[in-house]
Write a protein that holds these residues in place. Structure first.
Motif, PDB file in Angstrom:
ATOM      1  N   TRP A   8       0.814  -1.214   0.000  1.00 33.53           N
ATOM      2  CA  TRP A   8       0.000   0.000   0.000  1.00 33.53           C
ATOM      3  C   TRP A   8       0.846   1.263   0.000  1.00 33.53           C
ATOM      4  CZ3 TRP A   8      -4.936   0.975  -0.829  1.00 33.53           C
ATOM      5  CH2 TRP A   8      -5.444   2.238  -0.477  1.00 33.53           C
ATOM      6  N   GLY A   9       0.384   2.274  -0.721  1.00 34.65           N
ATOM      7  CA  GLY A   9       0.848   3.632  -0.550  1.00 34.65           C
ATOM      8  C   GLY A   9       2.290   3.908  -0.899  1.00 34.65           C
ATOM      9  N   ASP A  13       6.058   6.214   3.765  1.00 37.39           N
ATOM     10  CA  ASP A  13       5.026   6.237   4.811  1.00 37.39           C
ATOM     11  C   ASP A  13       4.801   4.874   5.456  1.00 37.39           C
ATOM     12  OD1 ASP A  13       4.499   8.948   4.423  1.00 37.39           O
ATOM     13  OD2 ASP A  13       3.084   8.531   2.800  1.00 37.39           O
ATOM     14  N   ALA A  14       5.600   3.883   5.079  1.00 39.16           N
ATOM     15  CA  ALA A  14       5.427   2.544   5.638  1.00 39.16           C
ATOM     16  C   ALA A  14       5.683   2.562   7.148  1.00 39.16           C
ATOM     17  CB  ALA A  14       6.368   1.566   4.947  1.00 39.16           C
ATOM     18  N   VAL A  15       5.228   1.508   7.813  1.00 38.16           N
ATOM     19  CA  VAL A  15       5.390   1.374   9.262  1.00 38.16           C
ATOM     20  C   VAL A  15       6.877   1.390   9.623  1.00 38.16           C
ATOM     21  CG1 VAL A  15       5.092  -0.233  11.185  1.00 38.16           C
ATOM     22  CG2 VAL A  15       3.225   0.130   9.545  1.00 38.16           C
ATOM     23  N   ASP A  81      -3.266 -10.064  -2.385  1.00 37.87           N
ATOM     24  CA  ASP A  81      -2.373  -9.465  -3.373  1.00 37.87           C
ATOM     25  C   ASP A  81      -1.018  -9.147  -2.754  1.00 37.87           C
ATOM     26  OD1 ASP A  81      -4.481  -9.484  -5.225  1.00 37.87           O
ATOM     27  OD2 ASP A  81      -5.154  -7.505  -4.588  1.00 37.87           O
ATOM     28  N   VAL A  82      -1.054  -8.529  -1.568  1.00 37.89           N
ATOM     29  CA  VAL A  82       0.179  -8.163  -0.872  1.00 37.89           C
ATOM     30  C   VAL A  82       0.996  -9.402  -0.537  1.00 37.89           C
ATOM     31  CG1 VAL A  82       1.084  -7.190   1.277  1.00 37.89           C
ATOM     32  CG2 VAL A  82      -0.726  -6.004   0.034  1.00 37.89           C
ATOM     33  N   MET A 391      -4.293   1.898   8.777  1.00 33.50           N
ATOM     34  CA  MET A 391      -4.624   0.474   8.691  1.00 33.50           C
ATOM     35  C   MET A 391      -3.993  -0.242   7.497  1.00 33.50           C
ATOM     36  SD  MET A 391      -8.601   0.267   9.900  1.00 33.50           S
ATOM     37  CE  MET A 391      -9.078   0.752  11.559  1.00 33.50           C
ATOM     38  N   PRO A 392      -4.051   0.310   6.262  1.00 28.80           N
ATOM     39  CA  PRO A 392      -3.456  -0.423   5.147  1.00 28.80           C
ATOM     40  C   PRO A 392      -1.951  -0.632   5.307  1.00 28.80           C
ATOM     41  CG  PRO A 392      -4.963   1.269   4.353  1.00 28.80           C
ATOM     42  CD  PRO A 392      -4.762   1.533   5.812  1.00 28.80           C
ATOM     43  N   TYR A 393      -1.248   0.373   5.822  1.00 28.53           N
ATOM     44  CA  TYR A 393       0.191   0.211   6.054  1.00 28.53           C
ATOM     45  C   TYR A 393       0.449  -0.833   7.136  1.00 28.53           C
ATOM     46  CZ  TYR A 393       1.008   4.509   3.340  1.00 28.53           C
ATOM     47  OH  TYR A 393       1.069   5.454   2.342  1.00 28.53           O
TER      48      TYR A 393
END
Length: 538
Positions: A8-9, A13-15, A81-82, A391-393
């Motif tokens: 995602w994204g 911006d990842a965790v 998908d991820v 949430m998505p990250y």
């Protein structure tokens, strides 16, 4: 910013490590198991096959065969998908990614692909979570993904009618940036707002910012322009019409199977100036549901009316409560809204609800431009809103540590909600017992109508690296069966794609299926547009 090819994204911006440690500590208390991390593979190591087609000279400048482009357009952004990306499982990839600059380019691309029998996947932001952009097109000699990101302008603004003509490839933030100087807003903020496009919202009938009244992108459409292999469909700009079936309704929700949406006139609003917000706690979940129904049927039309059950409130808002937390928000461009909030709180008190001490109202406050902006209430729910945007990250980070974290959603009438909720929750728990041993199910309402809610469920369970896709597919099939047999819709706003097809086929009426198939044949005689979505591939 750099877009992640596998998740995602934005990469930036990842965790981070601090957020990851806190996230894993919360999850360990609920989901036992090995939480060892796994790194995503490099694109060069994926072993993608060479493109099977070469574009004609006239279209070559629009087309990319770069590995990074093809990998990034192979899947959507669902959990499965991820996970497949993390494990290097890209068995279906587009041969080319085409980026048209205007409608003429779209027409030329469709003409070429139609003559050659090449499958075409219309692509907005790629945030599909139902296999809607995945090129599973084995019966075609090649696949071209048509990415509309270059068509991203607001072309006209009609301030008198409060509408704008907008190209379909514009992402949410850029759209709002172009409307802001006019004092106007589309006010459509799905969770994917930053990474999804107007065309994608229209093609999937997306749900957005408003929990009541203008809940769907459908409500904001004035007219549409769609390029099909058989010609261009352009509806007339009108505030309403009774002249036969609506042409726009044919293409809204068509998911790229009937044509490529290139632009639309959209109904706009003045930017809100007044807001009021609150959070309400309940000791009993049934009472919380009853209060939410009373508000939905009151005519107050709150912008936000999200009910979090106890598990959702604890996991994502840090609130320990017996029944649930209701997030309320009102907004207006023309008048104060605190009295509407006060009336909603009265309805909550009638059902045993207790407003949090930090209930507050704001007037004349500036409005932002993100999902749910200005409508959360109370510090606990502010925490939930922040978690909602992350949430998505966080889902991606959990996937890397073998945790199944995914959602599914539906809608039903109020009289069937208790039965549906019980059936779906038990189906999820039983499926988790069978495939993961344990797990947690949460539920929140994303949208509410006078006649029913849109429940949005979350699943958290320990996964087995190398087997998580199969584990999730087992859970997903079980809950989808429970939704369908309980009378809910297989999707309220996530679309059908390829993943929901078995249940969608059972949900839609037979005569409508025949009519849709006939429309597909008339508009796409070669059967090249998004084969396998909504209808069987020809």
């Amino acid at each position: 910013m750099t877009r992640s090819w596998w998740g995602w994204g934005n990469v930036e911006d990842a965790v981070d490590e601090t957020e990851l440690r806190a996230l894993l500590n919360r999850v360990r208390a609920l989901v036992p198991g090995d939480l060892a991390g796994h790194e995503p593979p490099g694109i060069a190591s994926l072993g993608l096959p060479a493109p099977r087609v070469t574009p004609p000279v006239s279209l070559a400048a629009l087309c990319s065969a770069e590995l990074a482009d093809r990998a990034a357009h192979a899947h959507g952004k669902a959990f499965r998908d991820v996970v497949r990306n993390l494990q290097g499982d890209l068995r279906h990839v587009p041969d080319l990614v085409a980026r048209p600059r205007d409608e003429r380019d779209v027409t030329d691309l469709l003409d070429w692909c139609g003559r050659a029998g090449i499958a075409v996947i219309p692509y907005g932001g790629g945030s599909s979570v139902v296999g809607g952009v995945e090129p599973r097109c084995e019966d075609h000699p090649a696949v071209v993904t048509v990415d509309l990101e270059r068509m991203d302008r607001v072309l006209e603004v009609d301030s008198t009618s409060r509408a704008a003509r907008i190209q379909a490839g514009v992402f949410g933030p850029r759209l709002e940036d172009q409307l802001r100087p006019h004092g106007l807003t589309l006010r459509h903020f799905p969770q994917s707002f930053e990474f999804s496009t107007l065309g994608g919202w229209l093609a999937t009938r997306a749900g957005g910012h408003y929990a009541t009244l203008y809940t769907r992108i459908d409500d904001l459409v004035e007219s549409m322009r769609v390029v099909t292999p058989s010609g261009v469909s352009a509806s007339r700009r009108l505030p309403g019409s009774g002249a036969g079936p609506s042409p726009d309704r044919l293409f809204l929700g068509s998911e790229g199977t009937l044509g490529v949406i290139t632009e639309a006139w959209m109904r706009l609003q003045d930017r809100p100036r007044w807001r009021a917000r609150a959070s309400v706690r309940f000791d009993d979940y049934a009472a919380a549901v009853a209060a939410t129904r009373a508000i939905a049927q009151s005519g107050l039309n709150p912008a936000n009316c999200r009910l979090l059950d106890a598990s959702e409130a604890l996991l994502n808002a840090g609130v320990s409560v017996g029944g649930g937390v209701l997030v309320l928000g009102f907004e207006s461009a023309g008048h104060p809204v605190h009295r509407s909030l006060e009336r909603a709180l009265e309805l909550c008190r009638d059902h045993g609800g207790e407003a949090s001490a930090d209930t507050r109202a704001a007037s004349g406050a500036p409005s932002g431009s993100g999902p749910g902006e200005g409508t959360a209430g109370g510090s606990a729910v502010d925490t939930w809103r922040s978690a909602f945007l992350r949430m998505p990250y966080q889902r991606d980070a959990l996937a890397r540590h073998s945790v199944i974290a995914e959602t599914f959603e539906t809608a039903c009438t109020w009289d069937t909600f208790e039965t549906l909720h019980r059936a779906v929750t038990e189906a999820a728990r039983q499926a988790m017992r069978e495939t993961t041993g344990t797990g947690v199910v949460t539920c929140r309402f994303t949208h509410v109508y006078p006649d029913g809610p849109a429940p949005y469920f979350g699943v958290y369970a320990p996964g087995r690296w190398g087997g998580m896709v199969a584990q999730w597919d087992h859970i997903k099939a079980a809950v989808s069966e429970a939704i369908e047999t309980s009378g809910g819709t297989i999707t309220h706003h996530h679309a059908v794609g390829r993943d929901h097809r078995p249940w969608y086929d059972r949900q839609r009426p037979g005569p409508f299926a025949a009519a849709l198939s006939a429309a597909k044949t008339a508009l796409d005689p070669a059967g090249i547009l998004n084969p396998g979505v909504l209808l069987p591939a020809r």
